[in-house]
Design an enzyme around this catalytic site. Structure first.
Site, mmCIF file in Angstrom:
data_model
loop_
_atom_site.group_PDB
_atom_site.id
_atom_site.type_symbol
_atom_site.label_atom_id
_atom_site.label_comp_id
_atom_site.label_asym_id
_atom_site.label_seq_id
_atom_site.Cartn_x
_atom_site.Cartn_y
_atom_site.Cartn_z
ATOM 1 N N ALA A 1 -1.474 1.740 -2.076
ATOM 2 C CA ALA A 1 -1.682 3.173 -2.271
ATOM 3 C C ALA A 1 -3.096 3.598 -2.636
ATOM 4 O O ALA A 1 -3.455 4.752 -2.417
ATOM 5 C CB ALA A 1 -0.715 3.675 -3.349
ATOM 6 N N ALA A 2 -3.884 2.726 -3.240
ATOM 7 C CA ALA A 2 -5.200 3.156 -3.752
ATOM 8 C C ALA A 2 -6.095 3.672 -2.622
ATOM 9 O O ALA A 2 -6.024 3.161 -1.503
ATOM 10 C CB ALA A 2 -5.879 1.982 -4.452
ATOM 11 N N PRO A 3 -6.907 4.700 -2.915
ATOM 12 C CA PRO A 3 -7.105 5.375 -4.208
ATOM 13 C C PRO A 3 -6.125 6.514 -4.474
ATOM 14 O O PRO A 3 -6.259 7.218 -5.454
ATOM 15 C CB PRO A 3 -8.525 5.933 -4.075
ATOM 16 C CG PRO A 3 -8.655 6.252 -2.624
ATOM 17 C CD PRO A 3 -7.877 5.173 -1.903
ATOM 18 N N GLY A 4 -5.168 6.730 -3.583
ATOM 19 C CA GLY A 4 -4.122 7.707 -3.861
ATOM 20 C C GLY A 4 -4.160 8.960 -3.020
ATOM 21 O O GLY A 4 -3.422 9.903 -3.299
ATOM 22 N N GLY A 5 -4.974 8.986 -1.983
ATOM 23 C CA GLY A 5 -5.020 10.171 -1.131
ATOM 24 C C GLY A 5 -3.692 10.456 -0.460
ATOM 25 O O GLY A 5 -3.177 11.581 -0.514
ATOM 26 N N LYS A 6 -3.121 9.437 0.160
ATOM 27 C CA LYS A 6 -1.837 9.622 0.828
ATOM 28 C C LYS A 6 -0.708 9.769 -0.199
ATOM 29 O O LYS A 6 0.245 10.527 0.022
ATOM 30 C CB LYS A 6 -1.571 8.459 1.779
ATOM 31 C CG LYS A 6 -2.600 8.345 2.907
ATOM 32 C CD LYS A 6 -2.333 7.139 3.784
ATOM 33 C CE LYS A 6 -3.402 7.003 4.862
ATOM 34 N NZ LYS A 6 -4.727 6.662 4.283
ATOM 35 N N ASP B 1 0.234 1.755 4.536
ATOM 36 C CA ASP B 1 -1.137 1.922 5.019
ATOM 37 C C ASP B 1 -1.837 0.613 4.709
ATOM 38 O O ASP B 1 -2.411 0.430 3.641
ATOM 39 C CB ASP B 1 -1.805 3.105 4.318
ATOM 40 C CG ASP B 1 -3.176 3.416 4.890
ATOM 41 O OD1 ASP B 1 -3.289 3.518 6.120
ATOM 42 O OD2 ASP B 1 -4.129 3.536 4.098
ATOM 43 N N CYS C 1 -6.767 1.619 9.471
ATOM 44 C CA CYS C 1 -8.002 2.301 9.869
ATOM 45 C C CYS C 1 -8.868 1.337 10.670
ATOM 46 O O CYS C 1 -10.081 1.270 10.495
ATOM 47 C CB CYS C 1 -8.748 2.836 8.645
ATOM 48 S SG CYS C 1 -9.185 1.572 7.425
#
Length: 360
Positions: A135-140, A214, A264
């Site tokens: 999850a980091a940095p937490g955008g999604k 992700d 990405c």
């Protein structure tokens, strides 16, 4: 106009252009008398050969644009490595995207277009229990919680502790209460027995309505990294890790639930080959079409059918024809044409969506 030149080198300094969002550039100024306010041309040192104190440079470089120096050369080098801020204010960048860093930080979290698209493809609903495995940095993560109206539970995992703290900070900054972040390895997120602390990782099979993976990847779709020193061994190391994460994700997902896999990067091995592997390894997973659809179809070569390739979304930086466009010709363009053009001018990215049709 007499432009004084600067060059970007490999080591990272905490300076950024005002035209580049969330990017730190390191640059070496070849002009020894450069003063604050001077107009400069900015280049990227492709081979990382430009040295501090160099008087000239004959290596391979790429022009990034023109700008105005915010500091003198002496100020830049005398303040390193603690000095932070804007080094060059880009006035004529090659890339036209403005920076929105620190704009309404309690309301906005900057993401690339495909990154923001991932949450829409996942389509989280209020009241659901959702897992963000890396999850980091937490955008999604924060986007998921916002899309759920902060109603439900979002579990965010990352195995690096300071990154988990960043997730918590971002959730707090945005006022989101539904996010619970844990320092935990996603490959070990599945437990087989009714032991351990309830509500904390690892989790029992079929515990989540939706799972976002992700995945850690080679990052070859990112920019503006114009050069890299990766070895083949480093690049191929990601596929086994991604498969361990996919295996855990497939088992943690409830029947009828949605799994979204994204990277990405642009390699076939980390994208379409992983989809083909997941469909074979977990027959209860079915590939699904995605909405909204902005990217192109998947790449052939992994054994997926043409229909399956159409269900994937792939973003390619090379698909953006901006270098050959006369910007003056865009003044009379239709709004939808401008949006379509902007949507192609993004990082390299890949998205696949699965649904779990029955219990494993």
């Amino acid at each position: 106009m007499n432009f004084r030149s600067s060059s970007l080198v490999g080591s990272m300094l905490p300076f950024c252009s005002t035209q580049t969002s969330r990017t730190s550039f390191s640059f070496l100024l070849l002009d020894r008398v450069m003063k604050a306010g001077d107009v400069v041309s900015v280049y990227s040192d492709i081979q990382g050969k430009c040295k501090k104190g160099a008087k000239e440079f004959d290596g391979t470089k790429v022009f990034l644009g023109n700008g105005i120096s915010e500091r003198s050369r002496d100020e830049l080098f005398s303040g390193l490595p603690e000095l932070k801020g804007i080094g060059i204010r880009m006035t004529e960048p090659v890339y036209l995207s403005p920076s929105f860093d620190n704009v309404l930080p309690s309301y906005l979290f900057l993401q690339n277009l495909p990154s923001a698209l991932v949450t829409h493809v996942l389509n989280p609903q209020p009241g659901e229990k959702i897992l963000d495995m890396c999850a980091a940095p937490g955008g999604k993560t924060t986007h998921i919680a916002a899309r759920m109206c902060d109603q439900g539970e979002v579990i965010a995992l990352d195995k690096i502790s300071h990154k988990v703290e960043k997730i918590k900070q971002n959730a707090s900054l945005l006022g989101l209460k539904s996010i619970r972040a844990f320092c935990f390895d996603g490959t070990k997120a599945l437990k087989r027995e009714m032991v351990g602390t309830e509500g904390e990782p690892p989790f029992l099979p079929e515990s989540f309505d939706r799972v976002l993976l992700d995945a850690p990847c080679s990052g070859m779709g990112q920019r503006p990294s114009l050069a890299c020193a990766w070895t083949l061994k480093e690049v191929v190391s990601y596929q086994p890790l991604q498969r361990k994460l996919l295996a855990a994700a497939a088992q943690l997902l409830r029947p009828g639930g949605v799994l979204v896999y994204s990277t990405c990067t642009v390699t076939l091995a980390e994208n379409e080959e992983q989809v083909a592997w997941a469909l074979e390894a977990f027959p209860h997973l079915q590939l699904q079409p995605q909405e909204p659809r902005i990217g192109g179809a998947g790449m052939a070569g992994a054994g997926l059918s043409p229909e399956q390739l159409q269900q994937l979304q792939r973003f390619e930086p090379s698909a953006a024809p901006l270098q050959s466009i006369d910007l003056d010709s865009l003044h009379g363009a239709r709004e939808e044409d401008m949006i379509a053009l902007a949507n192609r001018d993004c990082i390299g990215f890949f998205i696949a969506k699965f649904v779990k049709c029955k219990s494993a």
